[in-house]
Every structure is written in structure tokens, then in C-alpha cells.
Enzyme design. Structure first.
Site, PDB file in Angstrom:
ATOM      1  N   ASP A 111     -12.212   5.083  -1.777  1.00  0.00           N
ATOM      2  CA  ASP A 111     -12.301   4.293  -0.498  1.00  0.00           C
ATOM      3  C   ASP A 111     -12.055   5.369   0.617  1.00  0.00           C
ATOM      4  O   ASP A 111     -11.988   6.543   0.568  1.00  0.00           O
ATOM      5  CB  ASP A 111     -11.280   2.947  -0.366  1.00  0.00           C
ATOM      6  CG  ASP A 111     -10.004   3.397  -0.517  1.00  0.00           C
ATOM      7  OD1 ASP A 111      -9.602   4.721  -0.086  1.00  0.00           O
ATOM      8  OD2 ASP A 111      -9.166   2.481  -0.375  1.00  0.00           O
ATOM      9  N   ARG A 142      -6.462  -8.363   3.732  1.00  0.00           N
ATOM     10  CA  ARG A 142      -5.742  -7.333   4.575  1.00  0.00           C
ATOM     11  C   ARG A 142      -6.983  -7.204   5.799  1.00  0.00           C
ATOM     12  O   ARG A 142      -8.169  -7.038   5.540  1.00  0.00           O
ATOM     13  CB  ARG A 142      -5.894  -5.823   3.576  1.00  0.00           C
ATOM     14  CG  ARG A 142      -5.690  -4.583   4.390  1.00  0.00           C
ATOM     15  CD  ARG A 142      -5.211  -3.292   3.693  1.00  0.00           C
ATOM     16  NE  ARG A 142      -6.508  -2.942   3.131  1.00  0.00           N
ATOM     17  CZ  ARG A 142      -6.296  -1.700   2.320  1.00  0.00           C
ATOM     18  NH1 ARG A 142      -5.067  -0.926   2.549  1.00  0.00           N
ATOM     19  NH2 ARG A 142      -7.276  -1.162   1.826  1.00  0.00           N
TER      20      ARG A 142
END
Length: 541
Positions: free
Chosen positions: A454, A173
Site C-alpha cells: 500500500d 479508517r
């Protein structure tokens, strides 16, 4: 690997690109002449369009702020109603029933690839604080992983880590369009971080990946329009042509994690139809985007974060529409993240696993082809659920949801019921405070109160409070949420965090700076788009 105190500018032949990051041990394997030449070519071709795409985001947001709610666009109706399919899905991406995600730390990469799941998403985005050292080390780690040569010995225990015989498929990613890379300049300006991530991973690994029957696979985050998907399609086509690869060699999965994107899923698939294989329900960022996009709409203020589950009508509609859209076009429909982490106490851990099971059963029953976990300890539970639904597999593309009634814009925007509690507000403050402290200290993936936090979950925590202040909402105990109340709670919760972590850890950390940043972005009259933008300035100081 240690960062040295000097800065060594590195410039490809034509001079439009300059690396100003500090020297990092191992960077000679990443910042090679060929890799920098490729990065420069990408920047020459595509970097200038990024500010234009971001400006269009701001224009759309201004329209929504003025009262125009998001909706399906009339000018792209033909794409939604016509019959077409994506190019196809490679063999090693057909079965993605469980994927694990995490940053590109060396031990994490090994453990994730060995977790017994189908895919590891190596993350340069929400679970990585993108210091220059972390980026360079991350690309070294992925090079070693692709070549099967990655090993790690823990200095404190001497425990040795290496790949097993059947590692997961690797997907990388890249960062979102909004994030710059300040350590590489193009004509004196910071380049888009996503181009750095894409160029370095693709250039160094595509040959080895193709030679072993896989390929250069990417996750693309935080798209807000099909114009942004078109930009990525051009980047991929340019790379394929430059290196004499068949069109469609590069494959990507796009996260549908912004509210604007859910209204253009067909269009995103269409623009990327040569390269795309799946869409993903990035649900934590999606909740954050719901708050951010509808920030001027008081009737759509969310309750406590813990009450915003996938059973909520607006999130259920999002999941079902994504599945229906993907399967109609031959693309996989990936589910969202289980942010829980296993507990040491057996009774508590059983409760954790039961929550994960219920969440994954809902996704699998809806027709998702796979799901995300953040910890290897959840792999067996998630796999068990999807194995029961998929069987020998490889996926649930046969579930078309054609009998469903059309999902309307009003369902995707439906207000969310629930309470705003003082306990929830205080928990939001503690979570955001501890996460921001970790992020500006260089750690983007943090276990807090039994969840792997996160940037997305921290974003929900701070924007929820901003939204409550903005619309003068009251808590369930009658207290009006004001900037003054928030500042008072922040002071109190900072003391509570100090007690939790201990004076030594608190003094050695960045908690005071984190509290200052949290106060700045939560009491700002204008909503700060991403906490990682002001956070990045602290990270790179």
C-alpha cells in the site's frame, strides 16, 4: 457504477459548501441534503484549523532538520506521570485479536467481513486511491454492509458473494489530515478529506450501528501531535452533541505511525480519552516517518527495507512502549501489518506462513492485544498465534510491562544496522514504480512480489533511495548512490517491469507517468512529504 461526463455542483442551504465532483451512480444515497449539511457544519467549525496544524508539523520538522532530535515534551510531563484512564471499551471492541484491512471495494468488503477475524478496517486511506468514484462507491458499499444487505456477483465468473451470519466488527479508517478532497469545496477551497470520510460514514450509519449493539468506530491515521488528537476530540464531541448522543459514543483507534507521535502517546490518549479505545503500531508508515523525520541526520540512514524488521532495536522499543502506555491507561495495544499474501506453491506458502507465525508470536509475546493481516488466507495462522497467548480472552490488558526499564528517546531513535545493496535498491525502484502506476490508475492496494503493498510500503521504497542520495551513501558493492545512478537504474528497471507485466499491460497502463513521478520525487532536493499528494493531482486530472 460509471462516472458521467458532466459535473453537477451541489450546495447545501447556506452555500459555503459546493460539490464539484462528477455525477456517480448511487451518489444520491451518499450526498443527501442531511449528510451535506452535516459536512458543511463540520467544515464551518473545524476546516480552518487543519492548515494551522499542518503548519505546526512543518515548524517541528524545521527544528529537527536543524539538529534538534525528537524527545518527550517537558510541558506535558504531568499527563505522563499522573493517574488517569480512558473512558472505556465497548463490548464488541474488547476482543480484537486479529483484524483484516483493505479498501472499500464491494467484493473486498464482503470477503473481509467474512474472513473469520474480529474486525475489518475498511480503508479510505493508504490502500485506497481516492478517486471520486471510489469514494462514492465505497460509502454506498459500507451503507449496505452496515445494513446487512451487501451482495456482489462477479461478472466474469458469475460467483455470488454475500455476508455470512457472523461478520467482523466494522471500523472505518478516514484519510490523514494532509490529504484534501478536491471534489468538495468549502468557501472555494478543497475540504480536508478526513472530514468528508468521517461525515459520510457517521451520518449514514450511526443509527443502524447503535441499534445492533455496535457503534460508529474509526481508525485515525498519521497523527503527529496531541494537538491533532485534540482536534479530533472536538470533531467527535461536536458530532455527538449535534445528534444527541452520549459523550464517548464515537470510538476511535489511533495509529502511532509517525516518529513524532511515539513521544506523545500518553498525550494522544489523554486528549481523546472520552472516545479512544486503542493505539496501533502502524509500523510500515512508522519506518517511512523515521526516514522522513530524521532526513537531515546521516547517522540514522536506514539499510535495505527488507532488513528493517521488528527485531531492530528502535522498532522493538516502539512496540514495547506502545503496549506499556496503552495498558497503563486501559487502552488496547494493536500490533502491525503482516503484508504477506499466500502463495500458490505449497512449499513457498509454508515459508510464508512460518514468517507470519514468527512475526505474530513476537507481537503476542510482547503483549499486543491483536494484530493486522492484509489477506484472508492469513487469518487462521494469525488467530492461532493470538489464541495461544490470549486464550479465552478477550485481550492482554493484564500485561502491564511495569517491570521494564523506562524506554528512553535514544532507544526510539537508535540507528539501524544493515547493508544497502544494489539488489535492494533495484527492488525498491520496481516496487515503487508498480505501486505508483497502480495508484494513479485508481488502485491503492496491490500484490507485488508476494506482498500486499500500500502507500506506506511504497513510501519506504522511494524515501530510502532519496535518503541514500541525500547523504552520499554507497551500496555494498561500492557504487555511490547518486541521482544519475538512480535514473540509470530506473530506466533499466522500467524495462524489467515491462518484461514482467508484458507489452500489452505495459502499453495500456500508466508506467511512463509513474516513472516520471517517481523520478521527480526521488531526485527532488527537498523530500516530498507524501507521494499521494502529487499522485492525487494525477488521479484527479
Amino acid at each position: 457504477m460509471q462516472q458521467t461526463a458532466t459535473t453537477t455542483p451541489t450546495t447545501p442551504n447556506s452555500g459555503s459548501l459546493t460539490v464539484v465532483g462528477h455525477d456517480i451512480a448511487g451518489q444520491e444515497r451518499v450526498l443527501t441534503e442531511g449528510a451535506l449539511g452535516f459536512l458543511q457544519a463540520l467544515c464551518d467549525e473545524f476546516a480552518a484549523e487543519v492548515p494551522e496544524l499542518l503548519a505546526k508539523r512543518r515548524e517541528r520538522q524545521q527544528q529537527i532538520d536543524a539538529g534538534q532530535l525528537p524527545d518527550f515534551a517537558s510541558d506535558t510531563a504531568a499527563i505522563r506521570t499522573s493517574d488517569w484512564q480512558i473512558r472505556g471499551i465497548p463490548a464488541d471492541l474488547q476482543d480484537r485479536r486479529v483484524e483484516i484491512t483493505g479498501p472499500v471495494d464491494r467484493k473486498m468488503v464482503i470477503n473481509a467481513l467474512n474472513a473469520g477475524v474480529k474486525v475489518f478496517m475498511a480503508d479510505f486511506e493508504d490502500s485506497l486511491a481516492p478517486s471520486w468514484q471510489k469514494l462514492i462507491e465505497g460509502h454506498v458499499n459500507l451503507q449496505d454492509a452496515v445494513r446487512g444487505e451487501i451482495e456482489y456477483t462477479a461478472p466474469e465468473s458469475g460467483k455470488h458473494y454475500q455476508l455470512n451470519d457472523h461478520p467482523a466488527v466494522l471500523v472505518t479508517r478516514v484519510r490523514g489530515l494532509h490529504l484534501p478532497e478536491n471534489h468538495v469545496l468549502h468557501h472555494g477551497n478543497a475540504i480536508p478529506g478526513c472530514l468528508f470520510d468521517f461525515a459520510m460514514y457517521f451520518y449514514h450509519n450511526y443509527r443502524q450501528l447503535l441499534a445492533k449493539g455496535s457503534g460508529p468506530y474509526f481508525y485515525i491515521p498519521k497523527l503527529e501531535s496531541h494537538a491533532e488528537a485534540r482536534w479530533w476530540a472536538k470533531v467527535f464531541a461536536y458530532a455527538e452533541e449535534r445528534f444527541c448522543l452520549q459523550p464517548g459514543t464515537i470510538k476511535c483507534t489511533c495509529l502511532i505511525e509517525t516518529l513524532p507521535a511515539v513521544f506523545v502517546m500518553d498525550e494522544i490518549l489523554y486528549e481523546l480519552r472520552s472516545n479512544i479505545v486503542a493505539l496501533n503500531c502502524g509500523r510500515w508508515d512508522y519506518i517511512f516517518s523515521y526516514i522522513k523525520t530524521l532526513r537531515n541526520h546521516p547517522e540514522r540512514v536506514l539499510p535495505d527495507r527488507q532488513q528493517v524488521s521488528m527485531e531492530q532495536p528502535f522498532l522493538s522499543a516502539y512496540s514495547r512502549l506502545l503496549i506499556k502506555t496503552c495498558h497503563k491507561r486501559g487502552a488496547l495495544a494493536m500490533g502491525g501489518m503482516a503484508a504477506f499474501i499466500p502463495a500458490k506453491d505449497p512449499q513457498v506458502n509454508q515459508q510464508v506462513l512460518e514468517k507470519v507465525t514468527r512475526d505474530k508470536e513476537l507481537e503476542a509475546r510482547n503483549g499486543h492485544d491483536g494484530t493486522w493481516i492484509a489477506h484472508p488466507g492469513l487469518a487462521e495462522t494469525a488467530l492461532s498465534v493470538f489464541n495461544d497467548f490470549i486464550g479465552v480472552g478477550p485481550n492482554q490488558l493484564h500485561i502491564t510491562r511495569d517491570v521494564d526499564a523506562p524506554i528512553l528517546a535514544s532507544e526510539l531513535l537508535e540507528p539501524c544496522q544493515g547493508e544497502r545493496t544494489e539488489e535492494g535498491m533495484r527492488l525498491n525502484i520496481r516496487i515503487a514504480l508498480q505501486y505508483i502506476e497502480a495508484w494513479i490508475s485508481g488502485n491503492g492496494c496491490v500484490p507485488i512480489y508476494g506482498l500486499m503493498e500500500d502507500a506506506a510500503t511504497a513510501e519506504i521504497s522511494r524515501t530510502s533511495i532519496w535518503q541514500w542520495i541525500r547523504h552520499q551513501k554507497s551500496l555494498s558493492n561500492g557504487k555511490l548512490v547518486t541521482k544519475e545512478l538512480f535514473r540509470q537504474m530506473l530506466t533499466e528497471e522500467l524495462s524489467n517491469v515491462k518484461e514482467e507485466v508484458g507489452s500489452e499491460r505495459f502499453s495500456a497502463g500508466q508506467f511512463i507517468r509513474a516513472a516520471s513521478l517517481l523520478e521527480e520525487i526521488t531526485t527532488s532536493d527537498e523530500l516530498v512529504d507524501f507521494l499521494t499528494l502529487p499522485g492525487y493531482r494525477l488521479l484527479t486530472e
